[in-house]
Design a protein around this motif. Structure first.
Motif, short mmCIF file in Angstrom:
data_model
loop_
_atom_site.label_atom_id
_atom_site.label_comp_id
_atom_site.label_asym_id
_atom_site.label_seq_id
_atom_site.Cartn_x
_atom_site.Cartn_y
_atom_site.Cartn_z
N ASP A 1 46.41 32.90 55.11
CA ASP A 1 46.81 31.95 54.09
C ASP A 1 47.36 32.81 52.91
O ASP A 1 46.58 33.12 52.32
N TRP A 2 48.66 32.94 53.20
CA TRP A 2 49.31 33.61 52.01
C TRP A 2 49.29 32.94 50.46
O TRP A 2 49.76 33.36 49.56
N THR A 3 48.70 31.75 50.41
CA THR A 3 48.78 30.90 49.24
C THR A 3 47.64 31.64 48.36
O THR A 3 47.56 31.32 47.38
N LEU A 4 46.66 32.16 49.51
CA LEU A 4 45.47 33.00 48.41
C LEU A 4 45.88 34.14 47.68
O LEU A 4 45.16 34.89 46.97
N SER A 5 47.09 34.82 48.09
CA SER A 5 47.36 36.17 47.78
C SER A 5 49.00 35.87 47.20
O SER A 5 49.78 37.32 47.12
N TYR A 6 49.41 34.93 47.03
CA TYR A 6 50.82 34.98 46.58
C TYR A 6 51.23 35.63 45.32
O TYR A 6 52.38 35.98 45.21
N LYS A 7 50.44 35.81 44.63
CA LYS A 7 50.69 36.56 43.12
C LYS A 7 51.05 38.02 43.60
O LYS A 7 51.99 38.78 42.93
N ASP A 8 50.41 38.67 44.59
CA ASP A 8 50.37 40.04 45.07
C ASP A 8 49.77 40.25 46.57
O ASP A 8 48.57 40.39 46.53
N PRO A 9 50.39 40.43 47.48
CA PRO A 9 49.92 40.53 48.60
C PRO A 9 49.20 41.94 48.94
O PRO A 9 48.31 41.87 49.64
N ARG A 10 49.49 42.85 47.96
CA ARG A 10 48.63 44.15 48.14
C ARG A 10 47.30 43.88 47.76
O ARG A 10 46.35 44.68 48.44
N LYS A 11 46.74 42.83 47.38
CA LYS A 11 45.55 42.49 46.83
C LYS A 11 44.70 41.58 48.28
O LYS A 11 43.53 41.14 47.93
N SER A 12 45.48 41.27 49.17
CA SER A 12 44.80 40.33 50.15
C SER A 12 44.16 41.25 51.10
O SER A 12 44.26 42.53 51.27
N SER A 13 43.01 40.58 51.66
CA SER A 13 42.27 41.48 52.65
C SER A 13 43.04 41.66 53.90
O SER A 13 42.61 42.69 54.77
N VAL A 14 44.03 41.15 54.31
CA VAL A 14 45.03 41.38 55.35
C VAL A 14 45.68 42.69 55.10
O VAL A 14 45.64 43.58 56.03
N PHE A 15 45.82 43.29 53.84
CA PHE A 15 46.56 44.52 53.50
C PHE A 15 46.01 45.57 52.69
O PHE A 15 46.69 46.39 52.32
N ASP A 16 44.67 45.31 52.66
CA ASP A 16 44.10 46.36 51.69
C ASP A 16 43.65 47.62 52.30
O ASP A 16 43.29 48.51 51.33
N GLY A 17 44.02 47.99 53.52
CA GLY A 17 43.90 49.15 53.69
C GLY A 17 42.46 49.66 54.28
O GLY A 17 42.42 50.98 54.86
N SER A 18 41.77 48.87 54.33
CA SER A 18 40.40 49.17 54.76
C SER A 18 40.06 49.05 56.35
O SER A 18 41.10 48.57 56.98
N PRO A 19 39.07 49.59 56.94
CA PRO A 19 39.01 49.26 58.34
C PRO A 19 39.23 48.06 58.92
O PRO A 19 39.24 47.89 60.24
N TYR A 20 38.71 47.10 57.80
CA TYR A 20 38.70 45.69 58.19
C TYR A 20 40.14 44.89 57.90
O TYR A 20 39.98 43.50 57.84
N SER A 21 40.92 45.47 57.39
CA SER A 21 42.21 44.72 57.18
C SER A 21 43.07 45.09 58.53
O SER A 21 42.67 45.59 59.68
N LEU A 22 44.59 44.90 58.26
CA LEU A 22 45.34 45.16 59.47
C LEU A 22 46.44 46.07 58.75
O LEU A 22 47.53 46.20 59.33
N GLY A 23 45.87 47.05 57.94
CA GLY A 23 46.47 48.09 57.45
C GLY A 23 47.20 47.93 56.10
O GLY A 23 46.90 46.83 55.67
N SER A 24 47.62 48.90 55.71
CA SER A 24 47.96 49.00 54.16
C SER A 24 49.48 48.56 54.10
O SER A 24 50.13 48.28 55.11
N ASN A 25 49.72 48.65 52.81
CA ASN A 25 51.56 48.76 52.43
C ASN A 25 52.00 49.86 53.13
O ASN A 25 51.20 50.91 53.68
N GLY A 26 53.24 50.13 53.18
CA GLY A 26 53.76 51.32 53.53
C GLY A 26 54.04 52.28 52.49
O GLY A 26 53.74 51.98 51.27
N VAL A 27 54.09 53.52 52.82
CA VAL A 27 54.36 54.57 51.79
C VAL A 27 55.43 54.31 50.97
O VAL A 27 56.48 53.92 51.47
#
Length: 381
Positions: A152-178
């Motif tokens: 649900d991208w409405t939960l992180s529309y201000k900054d997707p880097r703060k979403s649990s989808v992209f936070d780079g933890s083992p429980y995410s789907l990976g981080s941002n790119g370098v």
């Protein structure tokens, strides 16, 4: 006299007015979306309540937002994705010579049918069945017990880097790119639409933490929609890392008010399709665009595992929209059978065939209009 007392006496005399914050339209829109989802859930639950065959209360799968899954549930899903990518491809080398894995079969299908299933009457039903086929493969071929989650991208529309989808933890789907500085803008080629140019954002390179980093994940096909095209027209073997370029600017177009504009503002399926992809804020397009790089390439965008969560979210919105007036909206069709009607094609009907290559036999649009009939039995929680 205390200062606070003095201020209280002076302010009325000088006519000072202390401004109070106005209502937050995004917060109000979020509440509206929640309300419509609850109405949709009530309708689905009531419809299947007394069923003894087909999609029943006992059989229905609950698709949940990524952030609401437990850590164990997320790890189980990630493991299943890795499993699918570890199995050999079924796509003939004569069709897509670069396909190496079962996951590539799904990317290959999207490549083959992109000119027909985007900006056309096939867009929503194709992707609904496509995501379901992926969910089915995870469950039947890789032992996954859960349902396909959504983002649900409405939960992180201000900054997707703060979403649990992209936070780079083992429980995410990976981080941002370098982060790669001094990059040129990206030209995006979508079939039968004007080329669009997007500025670089906050990443651009390979994912650097969490799942799907270069040591764990490899893209084999493309590019096709972003120059330069890969070998053999993008169908050849071209191993490389998964990249992302998360944009807190492009993500603003996936804000809640843009979603309620769809759910409340569209009375027919044509409006819904067009508004999903308007250049100035269509939530489907900008759901892809905010991820950048790999997700920009419409042909191979499923190469990023977040694709499936993104399109589950799009399907969720279509489902909520349908069930505001199910008697009318469930069987509505719209558009032609080619992207942007180029080349010119017949109008889509409920009997129009949708094909998927090696991943499944063809279906008709009518087979993909209800999430609780035919092959489908799922609800968005």
């Amino acid at each position: 006299m205390k200062l606070s007392h003095l201020v209280a006496q002076v302010l009325p005399l000088v006519g000072c007015v202390v401004a109070t914050p106005g209502p937050d339209p995004e917060a109000a829109a979020s509440k509206r979306i929640d309300k419509l989802q609850k109405q949709y859930q009530k309708y689905i639950q009531g419809t299947i309540k007394h069923r003894t065959t087909g999609c029943t209360k006992k059989k229905i799968l609950e698709r949940k937002e990524w952030g609401s899954l437990s850590k164990k549930e997320r790890l189980n899903y990630i493991d299943a994705v890795y499993c699918l990518a570890s199995k050999p491809a079924k796509t003939p080398a004569s069709e897509i010579p670069g396909a190496r894995t079962r996951y590539d079969d799904f990317v290959g299908s999207h490549i083959q049918y992109t000119p027909f299933v985007h900006a056309s009457g096939l867009f929503l039903p194709y992707h609904r069945y496509y995501v379901w086929l992926y969910e089915k493969a995870l469950r039947e071929e890789c032992g996954y017990k859960g349902a396909q989650p959504y983002w649900d991208w409405t939960l992180s529309y201000k900054d997707p880097r703060k979403s649990s989808v992209f936070d780079g933890s083992p429980y995410s789907l990976g981080s941002n790119g370098v982060f790669i500085p001094n990059r040129d803008p990206i030209e995006l080629v979508i079939p039968n639409t004007p080329t669009r140019v997007f500025p670089p954002a906050t990443g651009g390179g390979c994912i650097y933490s969490g799942p799907f980093t270069p040591d764990k994940w490899q893209i084999n096909l493309g590019p096709i929609g972003i120059p330069p095209t890969g070998p053999q027209g993008g169908l050849g073997y071209n191993p490389r890392c998964l990249t992302r370029d998360l944009s807190p600017v492009l993500s603003l177009s996936t804000r809640p008010t843009n979603v309620t504009a769809l759910l409340d503002g569209c009375a027919d399926l044509g409006c819904l399709n067009i508004q999903l992809d308007t250049p100035d804020g269509g939530v489907h397009g900008f759901g892809h665009f905010q991820m950048g790089t790999t997700a920009f390439d419409v042909f191979i965008s499923p190469s990023d595992p977040v694709f499936w969560l993104h399109h589950a979210q799009v399907d969720r919105l279509w489902t909520i929209w349908q069930n505001q007036n199910p008697a009318v909206r469930t069987s509505q069709v719209w558009g032609t059978q080619t992207a942007g009607n180029f080349p010119p094609s017949d109008n889509a009907t409920l009997d129009t065939q949708i094909t998927f290559g090696v991943i499944a036999p063809p279906i008709k649009i009518r087979d993909a209009v209800s999430t609780i009939d035919g092959d489908f039995c799922y609800i968005y929680d």
